[in-house]
Design a protein around this motif. Structure first.
Motif, PDB file in Angstrom:
ATOM      1  N   HIS A 220       0.848  -1.198   0.000  1.00 13.08           N
ATOM      2  CA  HIS A 220       0.000   0.000   0.000  1.00 13.08           C
ATOM      3  C   HIS A 220       0.880   1.243   0.000  1.00 13.08           C
TER       4      HIS A 220
ATOM      5  N   GLN B 102     -10.248  -4.910  10.110  1.00 20.29           N
ATOM      6  CA  GLN B 102      -9.562  -4.033  11.066  1.00 20.29           C
ATOM      7  C   GLN B 102      -8.074  -3.939  10.742  1.00 20.29           C
TER       8      GLN B 102
ATOM      9  N   GLN C 141      -7.515  -1.875   7.695  1.00 20.90           N
ATOM     10  CA  GLN C 141      -7.719  -0.461   7.996  1.00 20.90           C
ATOM     11  C   GLN C 141      -6.503   0.122   8.698  1.00 20.90           C
ATOM     12  N   ARG C 142      -5.864  -0.650   9.544  1.00 21.46           N
ATOM     13  CA  ARG C 142      -4.651  -0.180  10.210  1.00 21.46           C
ATOM     14  C   ARG C 142      -3.557   0.127   9.191  1.00 21.46           C
TER      15      ARG C 142
ATOM     16  N   LEU D 232      -4.137   0.976   6.017  1.00 22.96           N
ATOM     17  CA  LEU D 232      -4.578   2.171   5.293  1.00 22.96           C
ATOM     18  C   LEU D 232      -4.330   3.438   6.103  1.00 22.96           C
ATOM     19  N   ASP D 233      -4.438   3.351   7.441  1.00 23.43           N
ATOM     20  CA  ASP D 233      -4.269   4.517   8.303  1.00 23.43           C
ATOM     21  C   ASP D 233      -2.817   4.783   8.667  1.00 23.43           C
ATOM     22  N   ASP D 234      -1.924   3.868   8.349  1.00 22.85           N
ATOM     23  CA  ASP D 234      -0.510   4.041   8.707  1.00 22.85           C
ATOM     24  C   ASP D 234       0.071   5.222   7.928  1.00 22.85           C
ATOM     25  N   PRO D 235       0.567   6.267   8.618  1.00 20.95           N
ATOM     26  CA  PRO D 235       1.041   7.465   7.922  1.00 20.95           C
ATOM     27  C   PRO D 235       2.490   7.404   7.467  1.00 20.95           C
TER      28      PRO D 235
ATOM     29  N   SER E  48      -9.373   1.508  -4.683  1.00 20.48           N
ATOM     30  CA  SER E  48      -9.815   2.403  -3.620  1.00 20.48           C
ATOM     31  C   SER E  48     -11.337   2.495  -3.521  1.00 20.48           C
TER      32      SER E  48
ATOM     33  N   GLN F 192      -0.377  -5.030  15.598  1.00 19.39           N
ATOM     34  CA  GLN F 192      -0.394  -4.273  14.356  1.00 19.39           C
ATOM     35  C   GLN F 192       0.275  -5.080  13.239  1.00 19.39           C
TER      36      GLN F 192
END
Length: 747
Positions: free
Chosen positions: A326, A349, A352-353, A355-358, A449, A500
């Protein structure tokens, strides 16, 4: 399919630098090793079946037999006719107090021997029955009394609920066709496309081959057919696939379409669980003849490892994680907890973690996967240093159950421009951006997406029907069984105790940075050169073809030839062509095809250092039109009439020749056929959109040969605008009110 490109180019691909080299291994040694590999596979499957309790029959059947023998012995009956007494005499004497134990052991040994003998007899009888091919020669839709009797016996000896590998030990050996028949069929097949002068020269070469070399090469093939399980399959895998040095992208991968995400990973892993338990029914050709199930073994936990001169397939017994890509970053995401599969909500879940990892991608990490799209020799050399510097990260990817690419861009069918959106969708699945797929993995699950889904499948480990069967199960399970909650999430509850997903760290040596850049440049050039076009043809489908009393596959194949050559034909010639195609198809199904036999003869000639101008000419031909049907194998999973929004769009593959086409097609219910067309943009001779129009014209031309289909042509060509509205309207009905989210329900 994609193998066509490899088969055309396998001669020069025998070496890493493109120069041809003779095979130095003695042919008898190679045949011996082929047999050794096949016997190892048999023993491995036997042991795996024994551990999972499914070989060679249910353990309950042995227990039932043992109990029956014990009961008879208790009633003072001897079903062994004295054999158990002799077995007792051979057992050690542990004293009088163990006399009863000796009797039980004797009964167990006799039951085991009888059980094994019965199953062996069953396998032999079934193998003899499956060697019958007379049913293939009967007219379409007709069944003679001998065939009905044969079918009844096959069902009796197959048991009530055969499992996936139940037939494997009973399948007859692949026969080696007569070399005279193969050469005759080959000359017959090329006669329409060669000039008189070229055909006469080819016939002379063929006769010289039959006179000088054929008998010797054929002898080696017959020897291999008796020692190994198949005289051609391992050589086909090695020389057509694993020795090819061409990039895998476009050349050896194909794609499959859908538009679902959510529960897909869970459904795929459920399929793997069923596969391990052999709970998938074996495929029966026309509902009668079982097909080989060996290719199912490598769907999951499989990676094609590059080599300088030859790749090899690495298959793990199990893997409890998937590799996820990703925004240029790689993750190792566990799929199990305490040896049980994570729930769909827990998997959601974890995704999503990610996808949210910056965190940003490390230098050159974003384009690392482009190496898997590079020429195989180049990738093999770079992988050696990568394995030293980043062994843990590389193992996490190559040892994964499969690869998941979370694409940052949307894709799939849109109402605004259905034709262009489908073309872009197909291209994204086949090639992507060149660096967002791990092309070595058996398959990559691509999640766009907007929730659309697709597969990119590496071809060497299995043919399309295998991955297609898995994909059908995945879509049906994900949509109709797992489902979603009202708020759009997977059903169930998240698990906050899960760790994670692990971000993979790549310590990339400086010397491979340039290799990544070169691989990315080559992948982009190859990707941009592929012209993909999807043609949903909705004027008629399989039901109309059946009303014409024709084979649906033969109908499409001949229509494709008409589209390619645009030669008008009359109905009589069309029926002759259909009958001929059916005859060739049935010959191939019974092991009497031409291509594989000629290929194996050529490989033997290379081992023996024999020069055959005829075989050289055969394998230098270009395949300008490579076609394949994607079968819908599990019709019960998709009710097109009651659920018209849930249909499969099939998939496609790259062209076999730089100036040719790759065309796949799928019958979607009874009223639609979707074609996937690919070609090279660099060719001045091909155009995917032009061929798509020719295919539509050819289908209508062929349909108009039949009285029942004449109205299709009048309606289709009455108004160009009406045609456009008809097609777009159909596609809009198929998409329905889709949501740009992970819970979209159309595919």
């Amino acid at each position: 399919m994609a193998e066509a490109h490899q088969a055309v180019g396998f001669r020069p691909s025998l070496t890493s630098d493109g120069a041809e080299v003779e095979l130095s291994a003695p042919v008898l040694q190679e045949i011996y090793l082929s047999g050794l590999r096949s016997w190892k596979r048999h023993l491995s499957r036997f042991w795996n079946d024994f551990l999972t309790g499914v070989f060679p029959a249910s353990p309950l059947s042995w227990l039932f037999l043992f109990s029956a023998i014990q009961l008879a012995w208790f009633l003072q009956l001897d079903p062994s006719l004295g054999l158990m007494e002799k077995i007792k005499e051979l057992l050690p004497d542990w004293g009088g107090q163990h006399h009863g134990l000796r009797g039980v052991l004797a009964a167990a040994l006799f039951a085991s021997c009888l059980w094994g003998a019965l199953i062996f007899t069953l396998h032999v009888a079934l193998r003899l029955l499956l060697s019958y091919h007379g049913w293939l020669l009967e007219p379409h839709g007709a069944m003679s009394s001998p065939t009905k009797t044969w079918l009844a016996l096959v069902r009796i000896f197959s048991g009530r609920h055969p499992m996936l590998f139940s037939y494997q030990r009973s399948l007859p050996r692949q026969p080696v066709p007569s070399v005279q028949d193969t050469v005759r069929k080959y000359l017959e097949s090329v006669r329409p496309i060669l000039s008189d002068e070229d055909f006469d020269w080819t016939a002379v070469l063929a006769q010289e081959f039959l006179r000088l070399q054929a008998s010797l090469l054929q002898w080696y093939l017959r020897l291999k057919s008796w020692w190994a399980s198949n005289y051609v399959s391992d050589w086909w895998e090695e020389f057509v696939y694993l020795r090819s040095r061409n990039p895998l992208m476009v050349n050896s991968n194909y794609y499959m379409m859908a538009a679902r995400a959510g529960n897909a990973v869970h459904a795929l892993l459920l399929y793997r669980h069923r596969l391990n338990r052999q709970e998938i029914p074996p495929t029966l050709l026309m509902g009668m003849r079982p097909l080989c199930s060996a290719q199912y073994e490598k769907i999951f936990n499989t990676t094609r490892i590059p080599g300088v001169q030859k790749d090899y397939i690495r298959h793990l017994h199990d893997s409890q994680h998937v590799a996820v890509f990703h925004r240029g970053r790689f993750f190792r995401m566990g799929t199990h907890s305490r040896n049980s599969l994570l729930s769909p909500r827990a998997l959601e879940q974890q995704f999503q973690r990610i996808l949210d990892d910056p965190s940003p991608a490390c230098p050159h990490e974003e384009h690392l996967a482009a190496l898997t799209a590079a020429p195989r020799g180049t990738w093999a050399q770079v992988r050696t240093s990568l394995k030293t510097q980043a062994a843990e990260a590389l193992e996490a990817v190559e040892g994964a159950a499969f690869f998941v690419s979370l694409d940052a861009e949307p894709a799939g069918l849109t109402r605004e421009d259905p034709a262009a959106s489908l073309d872009a969708y197909a291209h994204a699945l086949l090639a992507g951006r060149g660096h967002d797929r791990w092309f070595d993995k058996s398959f990559t699950l691509i999640v766009f997406s907007n929730g659309k889904l697709g597969l990119s499948v590496e071809h060497s480990w299995a043919d399309c029907p295998i991955s297609g069967h898995m994909w059908e199960f995945t879509l049906a399970t994900e949509c109709f069984q797992l489902g979603y909650s009202t708020d759009g999430h997977c059903k169930g509850h998240p698990d906050p105790t899960l760790p994670q997903p692990q971000r993979l760290q790549w310590d990339l040596p400086d010397q491979i940075h340039s290799s990544i850049s070169l691989a990315l440049r080559g992948a982009k050039i190859l990707s941009e050169n592929v012209d993909c076009h999807v043609v949903p043809f909705s004027l008629f489908g399989k039901s109309f073809i059946r009303r014409c009393h024709l084979s649906s596959d033969s109908f499409i194949q001949i229509a494709l030839q008409l589209a390619h050559f645009r030669d008008p034909q009359c109905l009589a010639l069309f029926r002759v062509a259909v009958d001929k195609h059916q005859a060739l198809l049935k010959a191939a199904m019974s092991g009497q095809g031409v291509d594989r036999h000629l290929f194996a003869l050529y490989i033997v000639s290379r081992f023996l250092h024999l020069q055959s101008p005829f075989l050289t000419q055969v394998h230098s031909e270009q395949w300008q039109l490579s076609t394949s049907q994607i079968p819908v194998q599990q019709m019960h999973l998709f009710d097109v009439h009651n659920y018209p929004d849930y249909v499969s769009s099939g998939g496609g593959f790259g062209p076999a020749d730089d100036h040719g086409y790759g065309v796949s097609y799928i019958f979607m219910g009874d009223g639609m056929i979707t074609f996937h067309i690919s070609s090279k943009k660099s060719s001045t001779k091909t155009d995917s959109h032009r061929l798509g129009q020719h295919i539509e014209d050819a289908l209508l031309d062929v349909a108009s040969l039949f009285q029942a289909g004449q109205h299709f042509k009048r309606r289709f060509r009455g108004s160009g605008k009406e045609n456009s509205r008809h097609r777009c309207g159909f596609l809009s009905r198929q998409t329905g009110a889709s949501k740009a989210s992970m819970t979209s329900t159309d595919f």
